[in-house]
Enzyme design. Structure first.
Site, PDB file in Angstrom:
ATOM      1  N   ASN A  98     -11.748   2.363   8.624  1.00 20.03           N
ATOM      2  CA  ASN A  98     -12.870   3.217   8.238  1.00 20.03           C
ATOM      3  C   ASN A  98     -14.233   2.573   8.450  1.00 20.03           C
ATOM      4  O   ASN A  98     -15.193   3.245   8.759  1.00 20.03           O
ATOM      5  CB  ASN A  98     -12.728   3.600   6.763  1.00 20.03           C
ATOM      6  CG  ASN A  98     -13.879   4.437   6.250  1.00 20.03           C
ATOM      7  OD1 ASN A  98     -14.123   5.527   6.762  1.00 20.03           O
ATOM      8  ND2 ASN A  98     -14.610   3.920   5.265  1.00 20.03           N
ATOM      9  N   GLN A 149     -16.516  11.729   4.458  1.00 20.32           N
ATOM     10  CA  GLN A 149     -15.968  11.207   5.712  1.00 20.32           C
ATOM     11  C   GLN A 149     -17.000  10.582   6.642  1.00 20.32           C
ATOM     12  O   GLN A 149     -16.635   9.813   7.524  1.00 20.32           O
ATOM     13  CB  GLN A 149     -15.175  12.306   6.415  1.00 20.32           C
ATOM     14  CG  GLN A 149     -14.005  12.759   5.513  1.00 20.32           C
ATOM     15  CD  GLN A 149     -12.966  13.603   6.217  1.00 20.32           C
ATOM     16  OE1 GLN A 149     -13.311  14.386   7.091  1.00 20.32           O
ATOM     17  NE2 GLN A 149     -11.710  13.438   5.824  1.00 20.32           N
ATOM     18  N   ASP A 158     -20.011   2.667   8.271  1.00 23.39           N
ATOM     19  CA  ASP A 158     -18.961   3.640   8.532  1.00 23.39           C
ATOM     20  C   ASP A 158     -18.734   3.886  10.028  1.00 23.39           C
ATOM     21  O   ASP A 158     -19.548   4.513  10.708  1.00 23.39           O
ATOM     22  CB  ASP A 158     -19.351   4.958   7.843  1.00 23.39           C
ATOM     23  CG  ASP A 158     -18.163   5.865   7.628  1.00 23.39           C
ATOM     24  OD1 ASP A 158     -17.254   5.474   6.872  1.00 23.39           O
ATOM     25  OD2 ASP A 158     -18.131   6.954   8.235  1.00 23.39           O
ATOM     26  N   ARG A 186      -0.717  -0.152   5.938  1.00 24.22           N
ATOM     27  CA  ARG A 186      -1.376   0.598   4.857  1.00 24.22           C
ATOM     28  C   ARG A 186      -2.767   0.898   5.389  1.00 24.22           C
ATOM     29  O   ARG A 186      -3.523  -0.026   5.717  1.00 24.22           O
ATOM     30  CB  ARG A 186      -1.514  -0.227   3.579  1.00 24.22           C
ATOM     31  CG  ARG A 186      -2.458   0.446   2.554  1.00 24.22           C
ATOM     32  CD  ARG A 186      -2.936  -0.520   1.493  1.00 24.22           C
ATOM     33  NE  ARG A 186      -3.773   0.105   0.473  1.00 24.22           N
ATOM     34  CZ  ARG A 186      -5.110   0.090   0.450  1.00 24.22           C
ATOM     35  NH1 ARG A 186      -5.807  -0.514   1.397  1.00 24.22           N
ATOM     36  NH2 ARG A 186      -5.766   0.670  -0.535  1.00 24.22           N
ATOM     37  N   ASP A 188      -6.271   1.737   4.754  1.00 17.31           N
ATOM     38  CA  ASP A 188      -7.264   1.734   3.690  1.00 17.31           C
ATOM     39  C   ASP A 188      -8.230   2.901   3.852  1.00 17.31           C
ATOM     40  O   ASP A 188      -8.631   3.233   4.967  1.00 17.31           O
ATOM     41  CB  ASP A 188      -8.034   0.403   3.765  1.00 17.31           C
ATOM     42  CG  ASP A 188      -9.050   0.231   2.652  1.00 17.31           C
ATOM     43  OD1 ASP A 188      -8.631  -0.051   1.527  1.00 17.31           O
ATOM     44  OD2 ASP A 188     -10.268   0.396   2.917  1.00 17.31           O
ATOM     45  N   GLU A 225      -3.955   5.400   2.267  1.00 20.91           N
ATOM     46  CA  GLU A 225      -4.553   5.402   0.938  1.00 20.91           C
ATOM     47  C   GLU A 225      -5.439   6.629   0.776  1.00 20.91           C
ATOM     48  O   GLU A 225      -6.561   6.676   1.292  1.00 20.91           O
ATOM     49  CB  GLU A 225      -5.381   4.132   0.705  1.00 20.91           C
ATOM     50  CG  GLU A 225      -5.807   4.005  -0.745  1.00 20.91           C
ATOM     51  CD  GLU A 225      -7.242   3.592  -0.947  1.00 20.91           C
ATOM     52  OE1 GLU A 225      -7.635   3.362  -2.102  1.00 20.91           O
ATOM     53  OE2 GLU A 225      -8.006   3.510   0.045  1.00 20.91           O
ATOM     54  N   ASN A 288      -1.709  -0.457  -8.493  1.00 20.11           N
ATOM     55  CA  ASN A 288      -2.055  -1.119  -7.239  1.00 20.11           C
ATOM     56  C   ASN A 288      -3.224  -2.064  -7.505  1.00 20.11           C
ATOM     57  O   ASN A 288      -3.685  -2.184  -8.644  1.00 20.11           O
ATOM     58  CB  ASN A 288      -2.330  -0.092  -6.126  1.00 20.11           C
ATOM     59  CG  ASN A 288      -3.737   0.493  -6.185  1.00 20.11           C
ATOM     60  OD1 ASN A 288      -4.443   0.357  -7.173  1.00 20.11           O
ATOM     61  ND2 ASN A 288      -4.146   1.144  -5.119  1.00 20.11           N
ATOM     62  N   ARG A 323       6.902   0.699  -4.085  1.00 19.16           N
ATOM     63  CA  ARG A 323       6.178  -0.557  -3.876  1.00 19.16           C
ATOM     64  C   ARG A 323       5.936  -1.196  -5.236  1.00 19.16           C
ATOM     65  O   ARG A 323       5.506  -0.537  -6.179  1.00 19.16           O
ATOM     66  CB  ARG A 323       4.839  -0.290  -3.196  1.00 19.16           C
ATOM     67  CG  ARG A 323       4.003  -1.570  -2.979  1.00 19.16           C
ATOM     68  CD  ARG A 323       2.666  -1.268  -2.341  1.00 19.16           C
ATOM     69  NE  ARG A 323       1.832  -0.471  -3.224  1.00 19.16           N
ATOM     70  CZ  ARG A 323       0.707   0.149  -2.847  1.00 19.16           C
ATOM     71  NH1 ARG A 323       0.284   0.064  -1.603  1.00 19.16           N
ATOM     72  NH2 ARG A 323       0.014   0.864  -3.707  1.00 19.16           N
TER      73      ARG A 323
END
Ligand code: AAO
Length: 474
Positions: A98, A149, A158, A186, A188, A225, A288, A323
């Site tokens: 990201n 976003q 970003d 994973r 992020d 995520e 987490n 997990r």
């Protein structure tokens, strides 16, 4: 890309948060493989900015794709992946697609010696420059898709994943990790990227490396995520078709129940009945690395009795891709991992009972937790049956005729004959001890020819859970 690519009958991923690669390699060989773990989620592998005091979160601020961090360099990473795969333990990398780092005064030098000027969006190590990023703006409204976003999550520069160039750099980075033998990622902050862009990126990745024991044409396991409690514009449903999604509602509700805010009898319909994603799309966890630091319902190692009960339920109930968290001790949000005076992360040390000392918590080495990893392997492919509850917070259930779990979260004893569904014989309770040389080091339960056994969990017992399975029959 929902298949975790597990080996054999194994089932559980452990997040070895902030561990060094050399230590993970050893842990795979010495502990995780013998105990039946399936995989490890590792901390971000690519170079990050250095923050004063070395908080864990500096690793969420990348400045290049060079594989050098406080966990080790590329050679050590490659060696770890090889050695873990050799003993059937898969590696999943936490990847930051990201963003790059947040602002930094002047020239920053990363953990691999690469320089960058984040405030100018200049990352020559990749290279990225301002044109590869979305224009700067702040997220103030979490229900505004554009902001979520295209603005900056906590000020992190970003990246524009819609651009061919950025896509090619991200794909190159992920393919490099696949080449080194990882089983997946994973992702992020997935919610902060458009799902169409992610679809393109995931779809462009190479197949997993057959030289590391993956089948031909195997695809990387992806778990994204996405924090979705059901009241935001960008939802988990935009992502679950592409790969698994972290099911935060699971974490919140299991915490609630085992903190005593909800009677355990309601857990009978656990899973999709609670509005969670379907089992094969949900990456499930009690806590987490983020929400264990929040105040709220989520349980962590600081409430050990409840935490172990919740974990036992998590691993015994047939739902989700599970997990387990493995933490270091913390006082506040910014506490760094155990480190020496030169700011090198220190290796965990183990006590006589195998537990960690020196600042590492290692929940995965708590007997009550690794024993349930074994339980989950032993009962694989069986259904849940014979649910019993006392109308409140004492529950039990069977997994086929292979396993039995009972929990007491009431303030009075559980003492009664219950159907364990197991073949007649004597079984070790794998929570209070283990089967060693044909005898139980803890409690045991005698099961009669009808499958019934006398189950006792005192309100003040050290652990509020009892677990039996066929691999721990005397
Ligand atoms: C650090 C400093 C910042 C500084 C920044 C840049 O702390 O002050 O501005 O550097 O210099 C981690 C740390 C951050 C750290 C960052 C970079 O946690 O403190 O910032 O590294 O070093 C959102 C995202 C989610 C993200 C989460 C933290 O959606 O993706 O924020 N998690 C990942 C990682 C995390 C990491 C990053 C992303 C960045 O796991 O470790 O940050 O790489 C709501 C929204 C969520 C939102 C949360 C928190 O959730 O739905 O999307 O997560 O709020 O803002 C209830 C509500 C629920 C709410 C939830 C919060 O349940 O119902 O809606 O509580 O827990």
């Amino acid at each position: 890309q929902h298949n975790p690519q597990w080996w054999g009958n194994r089932n559980t991923i452990v997040h070895l948060f902030e561990w060094k690669w050399a230590d993970i390699a050893e842990e795979c060989e010495e502990f995780l493989a013998p105990r039946g773990f399936a995989g490890v989620q590792v901390s971000p592998v690519n170079e990050n900015i250095i923050s004063a005091g070395r908080p864990w979160w500096e690793r969420y601020q990348p400045i290049s794709y060079k594989l050098t961090t406080r966990s080790g360099n590329e050679e050590e990473f490659a060696d770890m992946v090889r050695r873990c795969n050799d003993v059937g333990i898969r590696i999943y990398v936490d990847v930051l697609l990201n963003h790059m780092s947040g602002d930094f005064d002047g020239v920053a030098v990363g953990t691999g010696g690469t320089e960058a000027e984040p405030s100018k969006k200049s990352f020559p190590g990749v290279p990225y420059s301002a044109q590869d990023f979305h224009p700067s703006c702040e997220i103030t409204d979490w229900n505004d898709r554009f902001q979520v976003q295209e603005c900056e999550l906590v000020g992190l520069k970003d990246l524009n994943q819609h651009s061919d160039y950025v896509r090619s750099k991200l794909i190159e980075f992920l393919d490099h990790l696949i080449e080194l033998g990882v089983a997946g990622f994973r992702v992020d902050a997935a919610k902060h990227m458009a799902s169409e862009d992610l679809e393109y990126i995931y779809g462009s990745l190479s197949n997993l490396n057959i030289e590391h024991g993956f089948p031909h044409n195997a695809r990387a396991f992806i778990f994204q995520e996405v924090i979705d409690h059901g009241h935001e514009t960008v939802s988990r449903e935009e992502y679950n078709g592409l790969g698994a999604v972290t099911e935060f509602r699971f974490s919140e509700e299991i915490g609630n129940a085992f903190r005593g805010n909800n009677a355990l009898k309601w857990l009978q319909s656990w899973g999709t009945g609670w509005g969670f994603l379907s089992s094969d799309q949900a990456l499930t966890f009690v806590d987490n690395h983020d929400n264990q630091r929040d105040q709220g319902a989520v349980l962590n190692y600081k409430s050990p009795k409840q935490y172990k009960m919740a974990t036992a339920f998590h691993l015994a109930y047939p739902y989700g891709i599970s997990r387990v968290m493995s933490s270091f001790a913390f006082d506040d949000h910014d506490t760094p991992p155990p480190q020496d005076a030169q700011e090198n992360i220190i290796s965990p040390e183990f006590g006589e009972d195998g537990g960690c000392l020196n600042g590492w918590i290692c929940e995965h080495r708590w007997r009550q937790i690794y024993a349930m990893v074994g339980f989950k392997n032993a009962v694989r492919d069986t259904e849940l049956s014979e649910w019993w509850d006392n109308g409140d917070s004492q529950i039990s259930f069977c997994r086929g005729n292979k396993g039995f779990l009972a929990i007491n979260n009431n303030r009075y004893d559980l003492s009664q004959e219950l159907n364990t569904c197991l073949p007649a014989g004597e079984y070790c309770d794998v929570i209070s001890g283990s089967l060693v040389d044909g005898a139980c080091t803890g409690n045991s339960v005698k099961v009669n020819q009808w499958g019934y056994g006398y189950i006792h969990i005192g309100a003040d017992d050290f652990d509020g859970v009892l677990a039996l399975h066929v691999d721990a029959k005397v």
